[in-house]
Motif scaffolding. Sequence first.
Motif, PDB file in Angstrom:
ATOM      1  N   GLU A   1     -16.578  -9.932   2.103  1.00 18.77           N
ATOM      2  CA  GLU A   1     -15.230  -9.579   2.502  1.00 18.77           C
ATOM      3  C   GLU A   1     -14.388 -10.780   2.932  1.00 18.77           C
ATOM      4  OE1 GLU A   1     -14.107  -5.876   4.084  1.00 18.77           O
ATOM      5  OE2 GLU A   1     -13.136  -6.796   5.805  1.00 18.77           O
TER       6      GLU A   1
ATOM      7  N   ASN B   1      -8.512 -14.512  -2.529  1.00 21.10           N
ATOM      8  CA  ASN B   1      -7.241 -13.868  -2.889  1.00 21.10           C
ATOM      9  C   ASN B   1      -6.061 -14.685  -2.429  1.00 21.10           C
ATOM     10  OD1 ASN B   1      -8.567 -11.783  -4.064  1.00 21.10           O
ATOM     11  ND2 ASN B   1      -8.060 -10.229  -2.544  1.00 21.10           N
ATOM     12  N   TYR B   2      -6.074 -15.086  -1.160  1.00 26.02           N
ATOM     13  CA  TYR B   2      -4.868 -15.700  -0.605  1.00 26.02           C
ATOM     14  C   TYR B   2      -4.674 -17.144  -1.037  1.00 26.02           C
ATOM     15  CZ  TYR B   2      -3.267 -11.515   1.540  1.00 26.02           C
ATOM     16  OH  TYR B   2      -2.772 -10.253   1.708  1.00 26.02           O
TER      17      TYR B   2
ATOM     18  N   ARG C   1     -13.472 -12.784   0.009  1.00 26.49           N
ATOM     19  CA  ARG C   1     -12.423 -12.182  -0.803  1.00 26.49           C
ATOM     20  C   ARG C   1     -11.062 -12.554  -0.251  1.00 26.49           C
ATOM     21  NH1 ARG C   1     -10.668  -7.192  -1.048  1.00 26.49           N
ATOM     22  NH2 ARG C   1     -11.901  -6.649   0.785  1.00 26.49           N
ATOM     23  N   MET C   2     -10.962 -12.544   1.080  1.00 29.15           N
ATOM     24  CA  MET C   2      -9.687 -12.879   1.703  1.00 29.15           C
ATOM     25  C   MET C   2      -9.295 -14.299   1.344  1.00 29.15           C
ATOM     26  SD  MET C   2     -10.283 -11.111   5.414  1.00 29.15           S
ATOM     27  CE  MET C   2      -8.862 -11.797   6.233  1.00 29.15           C
TER      28      MET C   2
ATOM     29  N   ASP D   1      -1.779  -6.069   3.424  1.00 22.96           N
ATOM     30  CA  ASP D   1      -0.573  -6.792   3.011  1.00 22.96           C
ATOM     31  C   ASP D   1      -0.464  -6.871   1.500  1.00 22.96           C
ATOM     32  OD1 ASP D   1      -0.061  -9.370   5.585  1.00 22.96           O
ATOM     33  OD2 ASP D   1       0.155  -7.194   5.574  1.00 22.96           O
ATOM     34  N   LEU D   2      -1.595  -7.123   0.860  1.00 26.31           N
ATOM     35  CA  LEU D   2      -1.589  -7.264  -0.588  1.00 26.31           C
ATOM     36  C   LEU D   2      -1.202  -5.954  -1.264  1.00 26.31           C
ATOM     37  CD1 LEU D   2      -1.992  -9.380  -2.634  1.00 26.31           C
ATOM     38  CD2 LEU D   2      -4.467  -9.059  -2.502  1.00 26.31           C
TER      39      LEU D   2
ATOM     40  N   LEU E   1      -2.998 -16.565  -4.234  1.00 27.64           N
ATOM     41  CA  LEU E   1      -1.614 -16.153  -4.023  1.00 27.64           C
ATOM     42  C   LEU E   1      -0.748 -17.354  -3.642  1.00 27.64           C
ATOM     43  CD1 LEU E   1      -1.920 -12.715  -2.226  1.00 27.64           C
ATOM     44  CD2 LEU E   1      -0.815 -13.173  -4.404  1.00 27.64           C
TER      45      LEU E   1
ATOM     46  N   ASN F   1      -8.190  -4.186   7.347  1.00 24.59           N
ATOM     47  CA  ASN F   1      -8.119  -5.584   6.946  1.00 24.59           C
ATOM     48  C   ASN F   1      -6.670  -5.924   6.597  1.00 24.59           C
ATOM     49  OD1 ASN F   1      -8.204  -8.050   5.626  1.00 24.59           O
ATOM     50  ND2 ASN F   1     -10.190  -7.638   4.677  1.00 24.59           N
ATOM     51  N   PRO F   2      -5.981  -6.712   7.446  1.00 22.32           N
ATOM     52  CA  PRO F   2      -4.555  -6.963   7.203  1.00 22.32           C
ATOM     53  C   PRO F   2      -4.320  -7.715   5.896  1.00 22.32           C
ATOM     54  CG  PRO F   2      -5.327  -8.100   9.208  1.00 22.32           C
ATOM     55  CD  PRO F   2      -6.486  -7.362   8.655  1.00 22.32           C
ATOM     56  N   ALA F   3      -5.290  -8.534   5.512  1.00 23.34           N
ATOM     57  CA  ALA F   3      -5.123  -9.277   4.267  1.00 23.34           C
ATOM     58  C   ALA F   3      -5.042  -8.308   3.089  1.00 23.34           C
ATOM     59  CB  ALA F   3      -6.276 -10.253   4.078  1.00 23.34           C
ATOM     60  N   ASP F   4      -5.963  -7.330   3.054  1.00 20.67           N
ATOM     61  CA  ASP F   4      -5.929  -6.344   1.979  1.00 20.67           C
ATOM     62  C   ASP F   4      -4.687  -5.471   2.089  1.00 20.67           C
ATOM     63  OD1 ASP F   4      -9.529  -5.692   1.683  1.00 20.67           O
ATOM     64  OD2 ASP F   4      -8.244  -7.302   0.926  1.00 20.67           O
TER      65      ASP F   4
ATOM     66  N   THR G   1     -14.331  -1.285  -0.629  1.00 13.22           N
ATOM     67  CA  THR G   1     -15.197  -2.267  -1.285  1.00 13.22           C
ATOM     68  C   THR G   1     -16.545  -1.653  -1.675  1.00 13.22           C
ATOM     69  OG1 THR G   1     -15.882  -2.974   0.899  1.00 13.22           O
ATOM     70  CG2 THR G   1     -14.304  -4.365  -0.247  1.00 13.22           C
TER      71      THR G   1
END
Lengths: 399, 142
Positions: free
Chosen positions: A169, A176-177, A172-173, B18-19, A180, B13-16, B90
Motif C-alpha cells: 500500500e 502513483n504520486y 502504491r502511494m 484524492d486520486l 502524477l 487512504n487520502p492518497a487514494d 486492494t
Amino acid sequence: MTCADDAKRLQVLLVEDSAADCELIQRELRRCDFEVSVDIVQTEEQLRRRVRAQCPDIVLADYNLGQWRGIEAVDLLRAEGLDIPLILVSGALGDETAVECIKRGATDYVLKDSLARLSVCIPRALEEKQLRQQRKRAEQELAAKVEELARSNRDLEQFAYVASHDLQEPLRMVANYTQLLRERYGGKLDKEADKYIAYAVEGALRMQTLVQDLLAFSRAGRKETKMQKVDCNEVLRQILQVLEPTFRESGARILFDRLPTITANRTQLEQVFQNLISNAIKFRRSDSPVIEVSAKSEAGEWIFSVSDNGIGIASEHRDSIFVIFQRLHTREEYSGNGIGLSICKKIIERLGGRIWVNSEPGKGSTFRFAIPAMEATAESKPELVITSHAEYAQSAAGG
Amino acid sequence: MQSTRKVLLVDDNPADADLVQDVLTRKGCCQIEVARDGVEASKYLGSESSDGPDLILLDLSLPRKNGHEVLAEIKLNSHLRNIPVVIFSTSQAPRDIGASYGLGANSYVSKPGNLQDFVAAVNCIGDFWFGCACLAPRRNSE
C-alpha cells in the motif's frame, strides 16, 4: 567397561523365594569384579514397594516364585514406568519359554547351574540400557530441533508474506504520486527536477515489482499446496496460450513431445513451465528462437527438459542463476528481477525433485528438472472437476 | 442533471481518495463526498440533511468500522438499500469478494497496483454508473 562408578555399588534386587538359591546367587555376585549391594524380595507386593522406594540398577528374578512367575516382574516394572534390566535366573525352562520371556521384555536368562555367566550378563545388560537411553535422548533432541526449525521456517515465510503484503500500500502511494508529479509537472519545473522525479518513479516502480515477486516467491513455499494428477500436455497448452503474444512478437517456435501425467500441484507446475519457456524466449539470440520441450522416465523419476538456442549461460553461473534476485545482466540488457528460476527451484524441490542447467555461451541452454514419479497416495484425492451445474448438483447430493 | 449526481467515497487512504476524486471530477459526472472511515460514512448516510448519494464507493479496510460492516448496514436499511455500492479495495482475496457479494454489494473492483490501471478503473466505474446504468431519479429533482 565398568557398569558402576568405583565409588558407587551396583544395586541388585534379587527376586527369589528360595533361601538356598539366594545364597548361591549372592556368592556368585561377590565373585564379580564389581561391587554389589544386594536386596531380596519375594512377592509382587514387596517388589512393588521396593522399586517405588528406591530403584535398583538391575533385577535378578527366579522364574518360579510360587504364587507368581518372575517374568511378571517385567510387566510390573513397565507398569511403574521404570526402565530396569531384568535377568531371569532359573532352572531349565525349555527354549520356547525362554524365547517367550525375552520377547516379553526380560533382558537375558541365566541357568542356575551356570551362574558364572552373571559376571558377563549383568554388565552387558547395563551397557544396553545406557545405549538405549543415549539413543532416546538423541532422538528427542533431534525431534526438538526439527520442530524448532519447522517453526522458524513457518515464521520466516509468514514474515515474508506479511511484509510484502503490507509493503504494497505505501509503495502504491509513492509510485502513483511520483508518476502524477511527472505527468502534471514534467517540463514545468527545471531539468534537475525532471531528473529527480524520473529516478523516484523508476525506483518506486522497481520496488513494486520486487515486492510482487517476493510475494510470489513466498507463496511458492507455502504449506498448503494441493497435489493433483496433472496432465502436463494440458499445462503446456495453457502456457502457450498465455504466452502467445510473446511467441508472436519474437517469432519463436516450439516443439514438444508427448508429456506425462504426474502428481503435482497444477498452478505451480504452470509457473515452472511458464518461467522456463518465457526465459527461453527472452534470452534469445537474433536467430529465430526454437524451444524444445520433452520428458523421459528414468529410475523412478520424470525428467523434463526445456531447451533453447539462445544466448547460453557460462558454467560458473549455473548455480547462482537459481538464487533469488540474482541477475547476470543489466536492466538495460534484459528486464526482470531475477526471480523466475528461484521460484522454479523452490517449487521443484518442494516436490522432492531437483533442477539444473546444461549450457554453453552462444549455443543455447537446456534446463532440466526431475520429479519423483509417485502414484496418487490415499491422502491426495483426485481433484473433482465440475463441468456443469447439473453435475455439481448431483455431486453435492452425493450422487 | 448529471452534475448533481453524488458519490460517497469511503476510503481512509487520502492518497487514494484524492486520486479517485480527481478522476471523477475531471470526468464531470458527479460530485464527491469523502468519508474517512466507517463511522463517518454511517453518520453521513444517517443524517437527515443529506440527500442519499447516487453511488457509494466503499473500501474494505477501514479503521473503527470496516467496509463489510458499513455494507451490511446499508443493505439492511430500507432507505439506503437501493443505493448501488461498489466495493473498491486492494484485497483480491476470494473470501473478501465472496463476503461482499454475500452482503449485497453491487460490484467489486480491486484497486489496481499501477497508476494507469487505477485511473482506468475509476473511469470505468464513472462511465458505467453514470452513463450506462439507469440510476433512480434523484428525490429532489422530481
